[in-house]
Design an enzyme around this catalytic site. Structure first.
Site, PDB file in Angstrom:
ATOM      1  N   ASP A 101       0.859  -1.178   0.000  1.00  0.00           N
ATOM      2  CA  ASP A 101       0.000   0.000   0.000  1.00  0.00           C
ATOM      3  C   ASP A 101       0.897   1.231   0.000  1.00  0.00           C
ATOM      4  OD1 ASP A 101      -2.351   1.611   0.361  1.00  0.00           O
ATOM      5  OD2 ASP A 101      -3.239  -0.093   1.404  1.00  0.00           O
ATOM      6  N   ASP A 203      -3.032   4.766  -2.479  1.00  0.00           N
ATOM      7  CA  ASP A 203      -4.090   5.338  -1.659  1.00  0.00           C
ATOM      8  C   ASP A 203      -4.612   6.637  -2.271  1.00  0.00           C
ATOM      9  OD1 ASP A 203      -5.545   5.189   0.915  1.00  0.00           O
ATOM     10  OD2 ASP A 203      -4.434   7.010   1.404  1.00  0.00           O
ATOM     11  N   GLU A 266      -6.746   3.590  -5.802  1.00  0.00           N
ATOM     12  CA  GLU A 266      -7.996   3.786  -5.066  1.00  0.00           C
ATOM     13  C   GLU A 266      -8.685   5.023  -5.609  1.00  0.00           C
ATOM     14  OE1 GLU A 266      -9.720   4.233  -0.511  1.00  0.00           O
ATOM     15  OE2 GLU A 266      -7.800   5.146  -1.035  1.00  0.00           O
ATOM     16  N   HIS A 329     -10.699  -2.860   3.812  1.00  0.00           N
ATOM     17  CA  HIS A 329     -10.521  -2.341   5.166  1.00  0.00           C
ATOM     18  C   HIS A 329     -11.353  -1.097   5.454  1.00  0.00           C
ATOM     19  CE1 HIS A 329      -7.921  -0.009   2.596  1.00  0.00           C
ATOM     20  NE2 HIS A 329      -7.767   0.892   3.542  1.00  0.00           N
ATOM     21  N   ASP A 330     -11.987  -0.541   4.422  1.00  0.00           N
ATOM     22  CA  ASP A 330     -12.810   0.657   4.590  1.00  0.00           C
ATOM     23  C   ASP A 330     -14.302   0.388   4.446  1.00  0.00           C
ATOM     24  OD1 ASP A 330     -10.672   2.397   5.021  1.00  0.00           O
ATOM     25  OD2 ASP A 330     -10.428   2.815   2.883  1.00  0.00           O
TER      26      ASP A 330
END
Length: 554
Positions: A101, A203, A266, A329-330
């Protein structure tokens, strides 16, 4: 079997690990790199291709690693650079790729760059971040809001200016208009690729550029009290600015210096804007602009079919490659969102659509959101927005991996509680129990990945949804499955069906989003071979409620 023309990131399956929650080897209640290394055989058994790690860089953990204090080191909480090197070596020995990430939009306020930048207005690092004087009334420079609630500005007493942060105040925004910042970010990518990293998930890709004039954003007329404050504005000056594509092309150039590397971006945008981030053959950008639309689409056959048709057609037209995801994870876990009865229907959809699927750790065993007592909430998105904490909080989907029935589900040997509580159903839903049950969710997942990996049609074949006469996914009798008009009789509005095809191989996928049985009347199925049913045994006369079927067509 895979198609020779496909790259690993096209034919394979990406598996996301949230390192804090996967496996603790040190007994401190927090997962680490050695813990993952010890579970590599399990990961290889899943039939996945790549492991993506949420951030493991040095960080004060104000947003659990998404606030980076050193982009070229591993946080001691997770281990060392040597531990990471061992993990990469062991993963590669098992045929697994490794992805990191990458968080380029903002650093930690404890990063040496920001420490220098805030030391004085004339410091050489000052322009690496985004600073503004107070407004004429003495307050924040403009109306921009943080995703985590409140203003996107924090006042720095020492220098008398505000700095921008779209998340917590400990995450100051880097100034991507500064070429020195972009050079440093590209060099960071090279640093990790030289250590064997195969790819990156980047990200908040679409937030890198901001309006150079820092103009107020217009109010969102559809916003209502009780919704996240960030949604009260229309983000025309902080999201999806045209120059963002220039920045991404620079990152892509750094990746292309190395063989067979890739990045996933993302991006939360409509499909037409999302796909522009793939770039063009002449000016490539992101290999896989993350497609979150399946998470955000109402769970019914008509809406899901409409999304898949629209997205697949758009990807085909753009010449890019599709990808799908149901959880991360979100986002709350998909077994919780769609319900237990629909869990295998959703899993089948994810792993049989055209494109690259991304799987979130624990979804292969059907993990659900964990209950987080109020005194155990740690997510800044929830703590900063108590009025919407139930929907904004991300702790429930980050609970520890459920390995067995031992204390803390085998995640840690710590006497104290792990960093988040283990979900209460771990004694029933865990890897050890499902390993022993041939009809378990884990073994159903493995059956799907084996079918996918052995089928050119499922790996890289074309996609075609079943035709409808009424606008809903019903199937009409008398239309040949092999003739181009894929229809079936009285399957009902709860059924979504599609064919994946490569050369002479054809695989029919039937998904019943409803609870009622759907009678099937397809002469072609008389000679077809059942590949898999989520209910175990099946026949060609009925698609049972909440059932997924895969058929090899003759």
């Amino acid at each position: 079997m895979t198609l020779p023309s496909l790259k690993w990131w096209q034919s394979g399956i990406i598996y996301q690990i949230y390192p804090r929650s996967f496996q603790d080897s040190g007994g401190d209640g927090v997962g680490d790199l050695k813990g993952v290394t010890g579970r590599l055989d399990y990961l290889a058994s899943l039939g996945i291709t790549a492991i993506w790690f949420s951030p493991v860089f040095t960080s004060p953990m104000k947003d659990f690693g998404y606030d980076v204090a050193d982009y070229k080191n591993i946080d001691p909480l997770f281990g060392t650079l040597e531990d990471f090197g061992e993990l990469v070596e062991q993963a590669h020995a098992r045929g697994l790729k490794v992805m990191l990430d990458f968080v380029p939009n903002h650093s930690s306020d404890e990063h040496p760059w920001f420490v220098e930048a805030r030391s004085s207005r004339d410091n050489p690092k000052r322009d690496w971040y985004m600073w503004r004087d107070p407004s004429t009334t003495g307050g924040v420079p403009n109306n921009w809001k943080s995703f985590f609630g409140g203003d996107a500005w924090t006042f720095d007493q020492q220098t008398g200016q505000y700095y921008l942060h779209q998340f917590v105040s400990g995450q100051p925004e880097l100034n991507w208009a500064n070429p020195e910042v972009r050079h440093e970010m590209a060099d960071t990518l090279r640093f990790w690729m030289q250590r064997g990293v195969d790819g990156f998930r980047v990200d908040v890709f679409w937030l890198l550029a901001k309006d150079p004039e820092f103009r107020d954003e217009p109010r969102n007329p559809d916003w209502r009290p009780g919704q996240p404050e960030h949604n009260s504005l229309t983000h025309i000056y902080t999201q999806d600015l045209p120059v963002t594509h220039d920045y991404i092309r620079e990152m892509r150039a750094a990746l292309d210096e190395f063989d067979d590397r890739m990045m996933v971006g993302e991006i939360y945008l409509p499909i037409d804007k999302l796909l522009t981030y793939a770039g063009t053959p002449e000016a490539p950008e992101c290999h896989l602009p993350f497609n979150f639309h399946l998470i955000l689409t109402p769970w019914n056959a008509a809406d899901v079919r409409r999304l898949v048709d629209e997205y697949d057609a758009a990807v085909t037209k753009s010449g890019s490659w599709p990808n799908w995801v149901l959880g991360n994870h979100d986002q709350h876990r998909f077994a919780t969102r769609v319900g237990r009865a629909q869990y295998r229907v959703a899993q089948t959809l994810l792993l049989t659509l055209r494109g690259t699927p991304t799987v979130y750790y624990g979804d292969e065993i059907g993990m659900e959101d964990g209950h987080i007592p109020e005194n155990r909430v740690v997510d800044p998105a929830a703590l900063g927005q108590p009025e919407v904490a139930a929907s904004a909080g991300r702790d429930p989907e980050r609970t520890p991996m459920q390995w067995d029935t031992s204390p803390h589900a085998g995640f840690t040997s710590a006497r104290a509680e792990p960093w988040l509580p283990v979900a209460e159903n771990f004694t029933a839903v865990n890897v050890a129990a499902q390993e022993q049950d041939p009809r378990s969710d884990l073994n159903y997942f493995r059956a799907l990945t084996r079918l996918r990996g052995g089928s050119a049609a499922l790996t890289g074949g074309s996609y075609r949804s079943l035709e409808t006469a009424t606008g809903t996914p019903t199937l009409q009798e008398g239309t040949s499955l092999t003739g181009g008009g894929y229809q079936n009789v009285q399957a009902g509005s709860g059924v979504f069906g599609y064919v994946r095809e490569h050369d002479a191989e054809k695989v029919l996928v039937l998904l019943n989003f409803g609870t009622e049985d759907a009678p099937l009347s397809l002469p072609e199925l008389e000679g077809a071979t059942l590949l898999l049913s989520s209910h175990g045994e099946a026949d060609s006369s009925v698609l049972r409620g909440n059932e997924a079927q895969l058929w090899q067509l003759s």
